[in-house]
Design an enzyme around this catalytic site. Structure first.
Site, PDB file in Angstrom:
ATOM      1  N   LYS A   1       0.836  -1.202   0.000  1.00 26.15           N
ATOM      2  CA  LYS A   1       0.000   0.000   0.000  1.00 26.15           C
ATOM      3  C   LYS A   1       0.878   1.262   0.000  1.00 26.15           C
ATOM      4  O   LYS A   1       0.681   2.173  -0.799  1.00 26.15           O
ATOM      5  CB  LYS A   1      -0.874  -0.010   1.261  1.00 26.15           C
ATOM      6  CG  LYS A   1      -1.750   1.211   1.428  1.00 26.15           C
ATOM      7  CD  LYS A   1      -2.190   1.443   2.865  1.00 26.15           C
ATOM      8  CE  LYS A   1      -2.823   0.225   3.491  1.00 26.15           C
ATOM      9  NZ  LYS A   1      -3.560   0.568   4.734  1.00 26.15           N
TER      10      LYS A   1
ATOM     11  N   LYS B   1       3.654  -2.120  11.106  1.00 21.59           N
ATOM     12  CA  LYS B   1       2.375  -2.081  11.825  1.00 21.59           C
ATOM     13  C   LYS B   1       2.640  -2.451  13.267  1.00 21.59           C
ATOM     14  O   LYS B   1       3.596  -3.165  13.555  1.00 21.59           O
ATOM     15  CB  LYS B   1       1.399  -3.097  11.222  1.00 21.59           C
ATOM     16  CG  LYS B   1      -0.042  -2.767  11.474  1.00 21.59           C
ATOM     17  CD  LYS B   1      -0.545  -1.803  10.427  1.00 21.59           C
ATOM     18  CE  LYS B   1      -1.940  -1.336  10.701  1.00 21.59           C
ATOM     19  NZ  LYS B   1      -2.480  -0.607   9.526  1.00 21.59           N
TER      20      LYS B   1
ATOM     21  N   ASP C   1      -4.699   3.498  13.959  1.00 19.48           N
ATOM     22  CA  ASP C   1      -5.449   2.474  13.238  1.00 19.48           C
ATOM     23  C   ASP C   1      -6.668   2.204  14.125  1.00 19.48           C
ATOM     24  O   ASP C   1      -7.029   3.067  14.941  1.00 19.48           O
ATOM     25  CB  ASP C   1      -4.578   1.212  13.034  1.00 19.48           C
ATOM     26  CG  ASP C   1      -5.143   0.270  11.968  1.00 19.48           C
ATOM     27  OD1 ASP C   1      -4.939   0.532  10.770  1.00 19.48           O
ATOM     28  OD2 ASP C   1      -5.808  -0.721  12.319  1.00 19.48           O
TER      29      ASP C   1
ATOM     30  N   ASN D   1     -13.591   6.402  12.118  1.00 17.85           N
ATOM     31  CA  ASN D   1     -13.002   7.560  11.472  1.00 17.85           C
ATOM     32  C   ASN D   1     -13.086   7.501   9.944  1.00 17.85           C
ATOM     33  O   ASN D   1     -13.373   8.511   9.281  1.00 17.85           O
ATOM     34  CB  ASN D   1     -11.528   7.551  11.893  1.00 17.85           C
ATOM     35  CG  ASN D   1     -10.936   8.900  11.857  1.00 17.85           C
ATOM     36  OD1 ASN D   1     -11.613   9.872  12.159  1.00 17.85           O
ATOM     37  ND2 ASN D   1      -9.684   8.977  11.451  1.00 17.85           N
TER      38      ASN D   1
ATOM     39  N   SER E   1      -0.383  10.902   5.966  1.00 13.32           N
ATOM     40  CA  SER E   1       0.598  10.794   7.050  1.00 13.32           C
ATOM     41  C   SER E   1       1.993  11.177   6.535  1.00 13.32           C
ATOM     42  O   SER E   1       2.759  11.838   7.231  1.00 13.32           O
ATOM     43  CB  SER E   1       0.645   9.367   7.588  1.00 13.32           C
ATOM     44  OG  SER E   1      -0.341   9.160   8.564  1.00 13.32           O
TER      45      SER E   1
HETATM   46  N1  GLU Z   1      -3.497   2.684   9.813  1.00 19.89           N
HETATM   47  C1  GLU Z   1      -3.590   3.358   8.559  1.00 19.89           C
HETATM   48  C2  GLU Z   1      -3.357   2.377   7.441  1.00 19.89           C
HETATM   49  O1  GLU Z   1      -3.753   1.245   7.538  1.00 19.89           O
HETATM   50  C3  GLU Z   1      -2.716   4.591   8.512  1.00 19.89           C
HETATM   51  C4  GLU Z   1      -1.263   4.340   8.676  1.00 19.89           C
HETATM   52  C5  GLU Z   1      -0.432   5.607   8.726  1.00 19.89           C
HETATM   53  O2  GLU Z   1      -0.979   6.694   8.595  1.00 19.89           O
HETATM   54  O3  GLU Z   1       0.802   5.468   8.910  1.00 19.89           O
HETATM   55  O4  GLU Z   1      -2.824   2.657   6.415  1.00 19.89           O
END
Ligand code: GLU
Length: 449
Positions: free
Chosen positions: A114, A126, A166, A241, A381
């Site tokens: 991603k 993560k 998250d 969110n 981000s």
């Molecule tokens: N948790 C979000 C995701 O799955 C955002 C991660 C981020 O902003 O670093 O991509």
């Protein structure tokens, strides 16, 4: 299937049988790579794929915290630094009772591709904990976040690993985590974690970014089919969110989200979650810590369906935005029968592999994969990281324009990648290939380790 690809998948299945979600996501990503592996024998020579399915490192640590009644509790904390080839590890922290090492590995693996798709310099990571925030007081949340960061801080940093939120981790938690990092290290250090409150260095539009990005991506899909978003009915699952951002942007563009779901069931609002009052109420429901969507039905006098999922409701577009494996074969059949023509994944891996294949085989349904659709969150981000390191603050319009451009590029790249390998209009394979190719190029260039 290509023998090398098949052998790596078999190996993952054998070694990670106790981590079914990780096996699932590896199979999903790798099943798209057949033509790529066939054209690149050098990947097999360097055994690139085996290295891609092994995290660079993972930290597991104890987190102790005190409840308001003075009792002590212990949870497990994790940070999985999966792949840092294209930039510092980047990815959220999830606080949810379901979190275990397998969850972290699947999310960090998925995150790697991603993040690569965004075109920005961010690697995949993560983290999180099996801590359950439901019903916890603000003071308990603060103490948990402080304790979590006391263990995590030594493993992260602006050039090392930049966590974010998250599930169960929003702006409040991120800011507590940032406060503790700053306290421990005595430096502001380029923000180090993203999704902070604005006063602490958070970016404008970050709270909305995942939802807005998903809608921008959806617009690309609709335009390809010669359709407009205005007037469309959307079924969402979840009420967090991300769903909030989707409701807000969809309403601005004349579409309406008509379902929301929670662990307790789903609500159907035929007028749509479109007014400012309703959209704002989603934030209140989330902040209450009750984790119940029935509250929406009680407040606005719409129907609530306990213990059910929203997929039988007739809509134009389905956007599962709750959590992984929300849509199994049973729900996929409902979606196919409901008349929906667009299945736009939003949560990370919301569909089982079997259900995803089934939906992709429906001639009347276009499927888009979450790793492309929800990438606007992590992309924004990265924009927060850029602002923090440049000591600048961009306006909401500037951030939104960048987000919009990034989502259009992700869509375009996915379309082109699938076409390049003769797969036609396949957004799922296209996203997997485009993300993979960028990580693969960097890993091949950096040598074997
Ligand atoms: N948790 C979000 C995701 O799955 C955002 C991660 C981020 O902003 O670093 O991509």
């Amino acid at each position: 299937m290509n023998a090398y690809l098949a052998s790596v998948i078999e190996n993952v299945k054998a070694r990670s049988a106790h981590e079914p979600e990780f096996v699932q996501t590896v199979e999903e990503v790798f099943s798209s790579l057949e033509p790529v592996i066939a054209q690149h024998p050098e990947y097999e020579q360097a055994d690139l794929l085996s290295r891609m399915v092994e995290p660079e490192r993972t930290f597991i640590f104890r987190v102790c915290w005190m409840a308001d009644d003075g009792s002590w509790h212990t949870n497990t904390g994790y940070r999985c630094q999966f792949n840092g080839a294209i930039g510092p590890y980047k990815g959220g922290l999830r606080f949810h009772r379901s979190v275990d090492l397998g969850t972290m590995k699947f999310l960090a693996f998925e995150q790697t591709f991603k993040n690569a798709l965004t075109g920005l310099p961010i690697g995949g990571g993560k983290g999180g904990s099996d801590f359950d925030p439901t019903g916890k007081s603000d003071a308990e949340i603060m103490r948990f976040c402080q304790s979590f960061m006391r263990s995590l801080y030594r493993y992260i940093g602006p050039d090392v690993d930049v966590p974010a939120g998250d599930m169960g981790v929003g702006m409040r938690e991120v800011s507590y985590l940032f406060g503790e990092y700053r306290h421990l290290k005595g430096v502001w250090e380029n923000g180090v974690i993203t999704g902070k409150d604005f006063a602490s260095g958070g970016s404008r539009i970050r709270p909305e970014a995942t939802g807005y990005g998903a809608v921008y991506y959806l617009q690309n899909v609709l335009h390809h089919a010669g359709e407009e978003i205005a007037g469309k009915r959307i079924a969402c699952a979840g009420f967090g969110n991300v769903t909030w951002g989707i409701c807000k942007k969809a309403a601005q563009l004349g579409a309406k989200v008509v379902t929301l779901s929670g662990p307790d069931g789903y609500i159907y609002d035929p007028d749509g979650v479109v007014t400012e009052e309703k959209i704002k109420y989603l934030l209140e429901m989330r902040a209450s810590g009750r984790d119940r969507v029935q509250d929406y039905a009680d407040k606005f006098g719409v129907d609530f369906f306990p213990g059910q999922k929203p997929w039988a409701v007739p809509v134009d577009i389905c956007m599962p935005s709750a959590m992984q494996n929300d849509v199994h074969m049973e729900q996929a059949r409902q979606i196919a029968a409901s008349g929906a023509r667009y299945y736009i994944e939003v949560a990370n891996m919301p569909t089982t592999n079997e259900a995803l294949k089934f939906l992709m085989a429906q001639p009347h349904i276009t499927v888009a994969p979450s790793k492309a659709v929800n990438a606007g969150g992590v992309a924004t981000s990265a924009l927060e990281m850029a602002q923090n390191s440049e000591r600048l603050v961009w306006t909401a319009e500037e951030v939104d324009a960048q987000l919009h451009r990034i989502m259009n590029t992700i869509y375009q790249q996915s379309v082109e990648a699938a076409e390049r390998y003769g797969l036609g209009y396949d957004l799922v394979a296209g996203a997997n290939i485009a993300g993979f190719q960028r990580v693969a190029d960097a890993m091949m260039a950096q040598g074997i380790f």
